[in-house]
Design an enzyme around this catalytic site. Sequence first.
Site, PDB file in Angstrom:
ATOM      1  N   HIS A  72      34.104 -15.338  18.718  1.00 21.12           N
ATOM      2  CA  HIS A  72      34.011 -14.194  19.638  1.00 21.12           C
ATOM      3  C   HIS A  72      34.309 -12.902  18.889  1.00 21.12           C
ATOM      4  O   HIS A  72      35.261 -12.835  18.123  1.00 21.12           O
ATOM      5  CB  HIS A  72      35.012 -14.344  20.796  1.00 21.12           C
ATOM      6  CG  HIS A  72      34.582 -15.337  21.827  1.00 21.12           C
ATOM      7  ND1 HIS A  72      35.176 -15.447  23.065  1.00 21.12           N
ATOM      8  CD2 HIS A  72      33.587 -16.265  21.811  1.00 21.12           C
ATOM      9  CE1 HIS A  72      34.567 -16.387  23.763  1.00 21.12           C
ATOM     10  NE2 HIS A  72      33.613 -16.917  23.013  1.00 21.12           N
ATOM     11  N   TYR A 201      40.336 -10.318  30.439  1.00 24.84           N
ATOM     12  CA  TYR A 201      41.725 -10.103  30.838  1.00 24.84           C
ATOM     13  C   TYR A 201      41.689  -9.065  31.964  1.00 24.84           C
ATOM     14  O   TYR A 201      41.252  -7.929  31.738  1.00 24.84           O
ATOM     15  CB  TYR A 201      42.553  -9.555  29.677  1.00 24.84           C
ATOM     16  CG  TYR A 201      42.875 -10.585  28.611  1.00 24.84           C
ATOM     17  CD1 TYR A 201      41.942 -10.929  27.639  1.00 24.84           C
ATOM     18  CD2 TYR A 201      44.128 -11.199  28.577  1.00 24.84           C
ATOM     19  CE1 TYR A 201      42.240 -11.862  26.662  1.00 24.84           C
ATOM     20  CE2 TYR A 201      44.439 -12.138  27.598  1.00 24.84           C
ATOM     21  CZ  TYR A 201      43.491 -12.465  26.654  1.00 24.84           C
ATOM     22  OH  TYR A 201      43.801 -13.403  25.685  1.00 24.84           O
ATOM     23  N   PRO A 294      52.158 -16.389  27.074  1.00 22.63           N
ATOM     24  CA  PRO A 294      50.827 -16.711  26.556  1.00 22.63           C
ATOM     25  C   PRO A 294      49.845 -15.539  26.457  1.00 22.63           C
ATOM     26  O   PRO A 294      48.857 -15.644  25.726  1.00 22.63           O
ATOM     27  CB  PRO A 294      50.303 -17.767  27.533  1.00 22.63           C
ATOM     28  CG  PRO A 294      51.117 -17.603  28.769  1.00 22.63           C
ATOM     29  CD  PRO A 294      52.450 -17.094  28.339  1.00 22.63           C
ATOM     30  N   LYS A 298      49.161 -15.986  21.189  1.00 22.28           N
ATOM     31  CA  LYS A 298      49.805 -15.963  19.868  1.00 22.28           C
ATOM     32  C   LYS A 298      50.533 -17.258  19.479  1.00 22.28           C
ATOM     33  O   LYS A 298      50.796 -17.500  18.297  1.00 22.28           O
ATOM     34  CB  LYS A 298      50.842 -14.823  19.819  1.00 22.28           C
ATOM     35  CG  LYS A 298      50.229 -13.453  19.743  1.00 22.28           C
ATOM     36  CD  LYS A 298      49.568 -13.202  18.399  1.00 22.28           C
ATOM     37  CE  LYS A 298      48.347 -12.365  18.565  1.00 22.28           C
ATOM     38  NZ  LYS A 298      47.344 -12.505  17.569  1.00 22.28           N
ATOM     39  N   TYR A 384      45.543  -8.649  18.159  1.00 21.52           N
ATOM     40  CA  TYR A 384      44.935  -9.809  18.823  1.00 21.52           C
ATOM     41  C   TYR A 384      44.217 -10.688  17.796  1.00 21.52           C
ATOM     42  O   TYR A 384      44.401 -11.909  17.758  1.00 21.52           O
ATOM     43  CB  TYR A 384      43.957  -9.346  19.910  1.00 21.52           C
ATOM     44  CG  TYR A 384      43.527 -10.453  20.849  1.00 21.52           C
ATOM     45  CD1 TYR A 384      42.686 -11.473  20.414  1.00 21.52           C
ATOM     46  CD2 TYR A 384      43.969 -10.495  22.171  1.00 21.52           C
ATOM     47  CE1 TYR A 384      42.291 -12.497  21.263  1.00 21.52           C
ATOM     48  CE2 TYR A 384      43.575 -11.514  23.028  1.00 21.52           C
ATOM     49  CZ  TYR A 384      42.745 -12.499  22.565  1.00 21.52           C
ATOM     50  OH  TYR A 384      42.359 -13.515  23.403  1.00 21.52           O
TER      51      TYR A 384
HETATM   52  P1  FAD Z   1      54.680 -28.068  19.907  1.00 18.91           P
HETATM   53  O1  FAD Z   1      53.223 -28.062  20.079  1.00 18.91           O
HETATM   54  O2  FAD Z   1      55.538 -27.887  21.117  1.00 18.91           O
HETATM   55  O3  FAD Z   1      55.051 -29.407  19.180  1.00 18.91           O
HETATM   56  C1  FAD Z   1      56.386 -29.841  19.074  1.00 18.91           C
HETATM   57  C2  FAD Z   1      56.390 -31.342  18.985  1.00 18.91           C
HETATM   58  O4  FAD Z   1      57.715 -31.789  18.789  1.00 18.91           O
HETATM   59  C3  FAD Z   1      55.890 -32.001  20.264  1.00 18.91           C
HETATM   60  O5  FAD Z   1      54.876 -32.918  19.974  1.00 18.91           O
HETATM   61  C4  FAD Z   1      57.134 -32.617  20.844  1.00 18.91           C
HETATM   62  O6  FAD Z   1      56.833 -33.800  21.599  1.00 18.91           O
HETATM   63  C5  FAD Z   1      57.919 -32.918  19.588  1.00 18.91           C
HETATM   64  N1  FAD Z   1      59.354 -33.113  19.845  1.00 18.91           N
HETATM   65  C6  FAD Z   1      60.139 -32.542  20.786  1.00 18.91           C
HETATM   66  N2  FAD Z   1      61.372 -33.028  20.735  1.00 18.91           N
HETATM   67  C7  FAD Z   1      61.396 -33.926  19.730  1.00 18.91           C
HETATM   68  C8  FAD Z   1      62.385 -34.772  19.195  1.00 18.91           C
HETATM   69  N3  FAD Z   1      63.615 -34.826  19.726  1.00 18.91           N
HETATM   70  N4  FAD Z   1      62.067 -35.586  18.169  1.00 18.91           N
HETATM   71  C9  FAD Z   1      60.802 -35.581  17.639  1.00 18.91           C
HETATM   72  N5  FAD Z   1      59.819 -34.804  18.122  1.00 18.91           N
HETATM   73  C10 FAD Z   1      60.111 -33.987  19.147  1.00 18.91           C
HETATM   74  N6  FAD Z   1      49.815 -20.718  23.304  1.00 18.91           N
HETATM   75  C11 FAD Z   1      48.772 -19.932  23.295  1.00 18.91           C
HETATM   76  O7  FAD Z   1      48.555 -19.262  22.296  1.00 18.91           O
HETATM   77  N7  FAD Z   1      47.908 -19.913  24.379  1.00 18.91           N
HETATM   78  C12 FAD Z   1      48.109 -20.712  25.472  1.00 18.91           C
HETATM   79  O8  FAD Z   1      47.342 -20.706  26.405  1.00 18.91           O
HETATM   80  C13 FAD Z   1      49.213 -21.535  25.508  1.00 18.91           C
HETATM   81  N8  FAD Z   1      49.462 -22.346  26.569  1.00 18.91           N
HETATM   82  C14 FAD Z   1      50.574 -23.118  26.538  1.00 18.91           C
HETATM   83  C15 FAD Z   1      50.855 -23.958  27.620  1.00 18.91           C
HETATM   84  C16 FAD Z   1      52.007 -24.755  27.616  1.00 18.91           C
HETATM   85  C17 FAD Z   1      52.307 -25.642  28.796  1.00 18.91           C
HETATM   86  C18 FAD Z   1      52.886 -24.707  26.515  1.00 18.91           C
HETATM   87  C19 FAD Z   1      54.142 -25.530  26.494  1.00 18.91           C
HETATM   88  C20 FAD Z   1      52.582 -23.885  25.432  1.00 18.91           C
HETATM   89  C21 FAD Z   1      51.443 -23.103  25.444  1.00 18.91           C
HETATM   90  N9  FAD Z   1      51.122 -22.289  24.372  1.00 18.91           N
HETATM   91  C22 FAD Z   1      50.050 -21.501  24.379  1.00 18.91           C
HETATM   92  C23 FAD Z   1      51.938 -22.247  23.190  1.00 18.91           C
HETATM   93  C24 FAD Z   1      51.393 -23.156  22.110  1.00 18.91           C
HETATM   94  O9  FAD Z   1      50.867 -24.317  22.677  1.00 18.91           O
HETATM   95  C25 FAD Z   1      52.540 -23.450  21.180  1.00 18.91           C
HETATM   96  O10 FAD Z   1      52.957 -22.218  20.628  1.00 18.91           O
HETATM   97  C26 FAD Z   1      52.188 -24.443  20.071  1.00 18.91           C
HETATM   98  O11 FAD Z   1      52.009 -25.717  20.624  1.00 18.91           O
HETATM   99  C27 FAD Z   1      53.300 -24.480  19.042  1.00 18.91           C
HETATM  100  O12 FAD Z   1      53.137 -25.582  18.199  1.00 18.91           O
HETATM  101  P2  FAD Z   1      54.407 -26.341  17.628  1.00 18.91           P
HETATM  102  O13 FAD Z   1      53.848 -27.413  16.777  1.00 18.91           O
HETATM  103  O14 FAD Z   1      55.350 -25.359  17.059  1.00 18.91           O
HETATM  104  O15 FAD Z   1      55.141 -26.937  18.891  1.00 18.91           O
HETATM  105  C1  DHB Z   2      43.896 -18.838  26.484  1.00 22.11           C
HETATM  106  C2  DHB Z   2      45.220 -18.658  26.719  1.00 22.11           C
HETATM  107  C3  DHB Z   2      45.781 -17.425  26.523  1.00 22.11           C
HETATM  108  O1  DHB Z   2      47.075 -17.239  26.717  1.00 22.11           O
HETATM  109  C4  DHB Z   2      45.039 -16.356  26.126  1.00 22.11           C
HETATM  110  O2  DHB Z   2      45.618 -15.152  25.974  1.00 22.11           O
HETATM  111  C5  DHB Z   2      43.707 -16.534  25.887  1.00 22.11           C
HETATM  112  C6  DHB Z   2      43.140 -17.793  26.063  1.00 22.11           C
HETATM  113  C7  DHB Z   2      43.276 -20.168  26.693  1.00 22.11           C
HETATM  114  O3  DHB Z   2      44.005 -21.105  27.031  1.00 22.11           O
HETATM  115  O4  DHB Z   2      42.066 -20.294  26.548  1.00 22.11           O
END
Ligand code: FAD
Ligand code: DHB
Length: 391
Positions: A72, A201, A294, A298, A384
């Site tokens: 995009h 948005y 969200p 980021k 962004y």
């Molecule tokens: P995570 O993906 O959270 O991975 C952490 C891992 O550690 C998980 O698999 C978990 O099960 C594991 N873990 C936890 N505790 C333990 C333990 N005790 N022992 C071993 N493993 C463990 N970001 C965006 O940019 N846009 C979005 O739309 C967006 N939507 C989101 C929706 C939700 C519901 C959530 C929770 C987050 C969202 N995010 C979004 C944020 C984005 O998904 C996270 O920033 C990203 O997943 C970060 O990756 P990570 O690997 O740091 O953490």
């Molecule tokens: C999505 C989520 C966001 O928070 C955003 O700013 C843009 C896209 C998504 O899940 O597609």
Amino acid sequence: MRTDVAIIGAGPAGLLLAHLLAQDGIESIVVEARARMYVAARIRAGILEHSSVELLRNVGLGAGVQARGDEHRGIYLQWPGQRHHLDFVDLVGRSVWVYGQTQVQADLVAASEAAGRPVYYGASGVGLHDLETDQPYVTFTDTAKAARRIDAAAVVGCDGAFGPSRAAMPAGTRQTWERVYPYSWLGILADVAPSTDELIYAWHPDGFALHSMRSATVSRLYLQVPNGSNVADWSDDRIWTALATRLGHGHDGWQLTPGPITGKSVLPMRSFVQSPMRYGRLFLAGDAAHTVPPTGAKGLNLAIADVALLAPALGRLVRKNDTALADAYSDTALSRVWRSEHFSWWMTTMLHAAGDPFDEQLQLSQLRWVTSSTAGAAGLAENYAGLPFGL
Ligand code: FAD
Ligand code: DHB
């Protein structure tokens, strides 16, 4: 077991770190609390920054984004009666990609399995030990109920906002900052072609709405809802009606096409940072150290940026016992983290209805400025589409 780096968490941060380390000849073992299927199915982020895509390509993980991602040039920003396109490529020479976190996760799992890297899913009672020494270790119980211990040169907490790593830093050594927002998002996934070519948005007096997508046939949309909202109170009809109103169905002939909703969830919104991101031989990466609301997409990108910085630092530490990059990791990472924290807070507070008439006028003024001034638009675009790694 003995390895170079013990990684806690098999989300995007943990699996990407294991991949980057392996490319540098550094071994790791990943320990994950959840089952592999559960981690694979979580619907989360959807947008990859320019630098995230470049990194994935450079380390042999770019085939999926190339084949199934959608590049995009920018986004639409709107408020009632007005829709403006911000072209990031024209403004800052960088684009973004629609490529879901589930797809990134699937690519990472495939690479991990193809290389035969060890990942212990379903681990319980994960504990971190002797972090202030140069012989830290991690303990856990595996799915066969066997007690396991991993000795390593370093431990990396990639265990998200609720894992044990963050709290393994003694209270006196860490500082935290937090902001909880007075609203949440209701997110839906729908089997319908997106009604837009790029993300919309939308500011609206009823509350924010976002039209995103996952593919040519799957749409992802969000609505601002009050904290404590229950999905059971949001019928499909109520959701599509609210989305149509807030996204401007009918304005200038634009139509929102509804379709079958395949998933609904409520996401609370929070900003959080823990500093430093290192204690002795423990390093934090991704959501383990920080959370962003969200708006602005980021979270996943920050997790990728953290491990891109951490992997070479661990390489130097493990191979040469050279601590220079490891010592610099926290400060360098936090500089980008706070930039993203600010951007996410700014996008969130600019776009969500908070019930204050003065704030409402400030939001509209801000929106008029970022959509009419090249300097304003470029500032949004630069943040962004993402700054280069290291900034
Ligand atoms: P995570 O993906 O959270 O991975 C952490 C891992 O550690 C998980 O698999 C978990 O099960 C594991 N873990 C936890 N505790 C333990 C333990 N005790 N022992 C071993 N493993 C463990 N970001 C965006 O940019 N846009 C979005 O739309 C967006 N939507 C989101 C929706 C939700 C519901 C959530 C929770 C987050 C969202 N995010 C979004 C944020 C984005 O998904 C996270 O920033 C990203 O997943 C970060 O990756 P990570 O690997 O740091 O953490
Ligand atoms: C999505 C989520 C966001 O928070 C955003 O700013 C843009 C896209 C998504 O899940 O597609």
